[in-house]
Motif scaffolding. Structure first.
Motif, PDB file in Angstrom:
ATOM      1  N   ALA A  48     -19.140   2.833 -14.506  1.00  0.00           N
ATOM      2  CA  ALA A  48     -18.533   4.109 -14.124  1.00  0.00           C
ATOM      3  C   ALA A  48     -19.541   4.941 -13.351  1.00  0.00           C
ATOM      4  O   ALA A  48     -20.750   4.690 -13.406  1.00  0.00           O
ATOM      5  CB  ALA A  48     -18.072   4.877 -15.358  1.00  0.00           C
ATOM      6  N   MET A  49     -19.028   5.928 -12.639  1.00  0.00           N
ATOM      7  CA  MET A  49     -19.863   6.971 -12.056  1.00  0.00           C
ATOM      8  C   MET A  49     -19.888   8.116 -13.057  1.00  0.00           C
ATOM      9  O   MET A  49     -18.855   8.732 -13.326  1.00  0.00           O
ATOM     10  CB  MET A  49     -19.291   7.443 -10.722  1.00  0.00           C
ATOM     11  CG  MET A  49     -19.262   6.380  -9.637  1.00  0.00           C
ATOM     12  SD  MET A  49     -20.924   5.881  -9.103  1.00  0.00           S
ATOM     13  CE  MET A  49     -21.502   7.402  -8.359  1.00  0.00           C
ATOM     14  N   LEU A  50     -21.054   8.383 -13.636  1.00  0.00           N
ATOM     15  CA  LEU A  50     -21.172   9.428 -14.651  1.00  0.00           C
ATOM     16  C   LEU A  50     -21.680  10.717 -14.014  1.00  0.00           C
ATOM     17  O   LEU A  50     -22.581  10.695 -13.168  1.00  0.00           O
ATOM     18  CB  LEU A  50     -22.109   8.980 -15.772  1.00  0.00           C
ATOM     19  CG  LEU A  50     -21.687   7.707 -16.516  1.00  0.00           C
ATOM     20  CD1 LEU A  50     -22.607   7.460 -17.718  1.00  0.00           C
ATOM     21  CD2 LEU A  50     -20.231   7.771 -16.966  1.00  0.00           C
ATOM     22  N   THR A  51     -21.095  11.819 -14.446  1.00  0.00           N
ATOM     23  CA  THR A  51     -21.425  13.118 -13.871  1.00  0.00           C
ATOM     24  C   THR A  51     -21.797  14.098 -14.980  1.00  0.00           C
ATOM     25  O   THR A  51     -21.563  13.850 -16.170  1.00  0.00           O
ATOM     26  CB  THR A  51     -20.233  13.684 -13.077  1.00  0.00           C
ATOM     27  OG1 THR A  51     -19.131  13.926 -13.969  1.00  0.00           O
ATOM     28  CG2 THR A  51     -19.794  12.705 -11.998  1.00  0.00           C
ATOM     29  N   GLN A  52     -22.349  15.214 -14.577  1.00  0.00           N
ATOM     30  CA  GLN A  52     -22.746  16.243 -15.529  1.00  0.00           C
ATOM     31  C   GLN A  52     -21.521  16.802 -16.247  1.00  0.00           C
ATOM     32  O   GLN A  52     -20.548  17.196 -15.597  1.00  0.00           O
ATOM     33  CB  GLN A  52     -23.478  17.369 -14.796  1.00  0.00           C
ATOM     34  CG  GLN A  52     -24.039  18.456 -15.694  1.00  0.00           C
ATOM     35  CD  GLN A  52     -25.205  17.969 -16.531  1.00  0.00           C
ATOM     36  OE1 GLN A  52     -25.880  17.012 -16.180  1.00  0.00           O
ATOM     37  NE2 GLN A  52     -25.433  18.622 -17.659  1.00  0.00           N
ATOM     38  N   PRO A  53     -21.520  16.849 -17.581  1.00  0.00           N
ATOM     39  CA  PRO A  53     -20.384  17.447 -18.289  1.00  0.00           C
ATOM     40  C   PRO A  53     -20.182  18.906 -17.891  1.00  0.00           C
ATOM     41  O   PRO A  53     -21.141  19.606 -17.532  1.00  0.00           O
ATOM     42  CB  PRO A  53     -20.785  17.323 -19.769  1.00  0.00           C
ATOM     43  CG  PRO A  53     -21.772  16.196 -19.801  1.00  0.00           C
ATOM     44  CD  PRO A  53     -22.518  16.271 -18.505  1.00  0.00           C
ATOM     45  N   ALA A  54     -18.946  19.346 -17.929  1.00  0.00           N
ATOM     46  CA  ALA A  54     -18.581  20.738 -17.625  1.00  0.00           C
ATOM     47  C   ALA A  54     -18.895  21.110 -16.186  1.00  0.00           C
ATOM     48  O   ALA A  54     -19.176  22.274 -15.890  1.00  0.00           O
ATOM     49  CB  ALA A  54     -19.266  21.701 -18.593  1.00  0.00           C
ATOM     50  N   ASP A  55     -18.853  20.131 -15.278  1.00  0.00           N
ATOM     51  CA  ASP A  55     -19.127  20.388 -13.869  1.00  0.00           C
ATOM     52  C   ASP A  55     -18.044  19.730 -13.019  1.00  0.00           C
ATOM     53  O   ASP A  55     -18.218  18.612 -12.520  1.00  0.00           O
ATOM     54  CB  ASP A  55     -20.507  19.860 -13.490  1.00  0.00           C
ATOM     55  CG  ASP A  55     -20.915  20.254 -12.075  1.00  0.00           C
ATOM     56  OD1 ASP A  55     -20.082  20.851 -11.367  1.00  0.00           O
ATOM     57  OD2 ASP A  55     -22.055  19.959 -11.671  1.00  0.00           O
ATOM     58  N   PRO A  56     -16.896  20.393 -12.843  1.00  0.00           N
ATOM     59  CA  PRO A  56     -15.802  19.797 -12.069  1.00  0.00           C
ATOM     60  C   PRO A  56     -16.189  19.461 -10.631  1.00  0.00           C
ATOM     61  O   PRO A  56     -15.644  18.525 -10.044  1.00  0.00           O
ATOM     62  CB  PRO A  56     -14.713  20.875 -12.114  1.00  0.00           C
ATOM     63  CG  PRO A  56     -15.013  21.682 -13.335  1.00  0.00           C
ATOM     64  CD  PRO A  56     -16.503  21.694 -13.431  1.00  0.00           C
ATOM     65  N   ARG A  57     -17.120  20.201 -10.048  1.00  0.00           N
ATOM     66  CA  ARG A  57     -17.504  19.919  -8.667  1.00  0.00           C
ATOM     67  C   ARG A  57     -18.187  18.562  -8.544  1.00  0.00           C
ATOM     68  O   ARG A  57     -17.913  17.798  -7.604  1.00  0.00           O
ATOM     69  CB  ARG A  57     -18.416  21.029  -8.140  1.00  0.00           C
ATOM     70  CG  ARG A  57     -17.681  22.346  -7.861  1.00  0.00           C
ATOM     71  CD  ARG A  57     -18.605  23.395  -7.308  1.00  0.00           C
ATOM     72  NE  ARG A  57     -19.644  23.752  -8.280  1.00  0.00           N
ATOM     73  CZ  ARG A  57     -20.596  24.646  -8.049  1.00  0.00           C
ATOM     74  NH1 ARG A  57     -20.668  25.260  -6.873  1.00  0.00           N
ATOM     75  NH2 ARG A  57     -21.493  24.934  -8.986  1.00  0.00           N
TER      76      ARG A  57
END
Length: 353
Positions: free
Chosen positions: A292-301
């Motif tokens: 998966a591509m993991l992103t910062q939590p609580a960061d919709p952008r």
């Protein structure tokens, strides 16, 4: 084995019910505290149990009629665990409580309390969740790792075309699915936010939220407030999870803190490109740039940027799909069934001692 009684209630997480459907063996029974969950394709007949005043601990008399001495009670929700605890000592019945995610509040307090009993065992889907409970005071002997179950989608083309037709989608539409029950920690508001950002640059996108809404937490009204609510589908569990995955082109998981990973495992087995928050449970289940591509939590952008990258980079999406499918092999139901059989055997041995 017919000495296993599974206990659910109408608020049992949909992902756990999917696990139960995959793991239940012939002869095992299911009891529901009050009416069973709606729109759940039960794998066997469900035995209804009256819940006086809606209190699970008052279900003891009805459950006791179903549970003889030595019965193994397997609870699939917080309420089910409380009901099972009410009769486990009375009937000398072992109690197993399967948790979907790190519990909070009263659920955490009850989990650590029940874990003090020799007759009770907690199962969790990840090492990170296990460590969370240990830090909260549960003993090591009381917790077992029960890996998620997931199976590939059969008849995928048929399911895909049928479901997309139900949703009114054209071939040009790219469907993003945000699986799982819509709860406070489910991450569906951030998913709607990320979708609204993406709709500023692409008009061919649609968002599907297929899970049941236990309380809503304003997700529907939030989706409407973005100005793109008409492109967000809320199906409330009426479409089977595998049909939703088959119809989708990408899956997104945006919990602010750890949510259950069962739907994530199902998306991996479905071979979907995945964007997800980099929480500890998710990172353990679907490593960054491997599944998966993991992103910062609580960061919709950042979630929107990762989704757009996968939509526009077909080579990257195919690589993640292939690697995700390979990693999903560890979620074959036979692995979890063996864990459960070992747990059940341990309870039977203890009952004979």
């Amino acid at each position: 084995m017919n000495d296993v009684l599974h206990i659910i209630d109408r608020d049992s997480p949909g992902s756990l019910l999917d696990q139960l459907s995959l793991l239940i063996e012939p002869g095992e029974r299911i009891a529901s505290l009050g009416p069973p969950p709606q729109d759940w394709a039960t794998p066997t007949a469900v035995l209804p149990v009256h819940a006086p005043l809606g209190q699970p601990r008052l279900c003891g008399r009805q459950l006791a009629a179903l549970a003889g001495p030595g019965t193994i009670l397997h609870a699939w929700s917080h309420a089910a665990a409380l009901a099972g605890d009410a009769i486990s000592k009375q009937r000398k019945a072992g109690l197993i409580w399967s948790l979907a995610q790190p519990p909070r509040g009263q659920s955490l307090r009850d989990a650590t309390r029940l874990a003090q009993s020799d007759e009770t065992c907690l199962t969790v889907p990840t090492i990170a969740c296990r460590q969370y409970l240990l830090n909260a005071g549960a003993s090591e002997d009381s917790i077992r790792l029960l890996p998620p179950d997931a199976v590939p989608i059969d008849q995928r083309p048929t399911r895909r075309s049928r479901t997309r037709a139900m949703l009114g989608l054209e071939d040009r539409h790219r469907l993003i699915v945000a699986p799982g029950d819509i709860t406070r920690d489910g991450g569906h508001k951030p998913a709607c936010w990320a979708f609204a950002i993406l709709r500023q640059v692409r008009n061919d996108l649609r968002l599907l939220l297929p899970g049941r809404t236990t309380s809503g937490h304003g997700v529907l009204s939030f989706a409407q407030s973005t100005g793109h609510g008409c492109d967000v589908f809320f199906t409330q569990g009426r479409i089977p999870p595998q049909d939703c995955l088959a119809a989708a082109d990408l899956a997104v998981f945006c919990p602010i803190r750890d949510a259950d990973v069962y739907s994530l495992a199902a998306a991996m087995a479905a071979g979907l490109p995945i964007v997800a928050s980099a929480t500890s449970d998710i990172a353990e289940t679907a490593p960054h740039e491997q599944a998966a591509m993991l992103t910062q939590p609580a960061d919709p952008r950042s979630a929107a940027a990762a989704i757009l990258r996968l939509l526009e980079d077909a080579q990257l999406a195919r690589r993640l799909q292939s690697q995700s499918l390979a990693l999903a092999g560890r979620f074959a139901p036979c692995n979890a069934r063996q864990v459960l059989q070992d747990l059940y055997a341990g309870h039977r041995a203890g009952a004979r001692a």
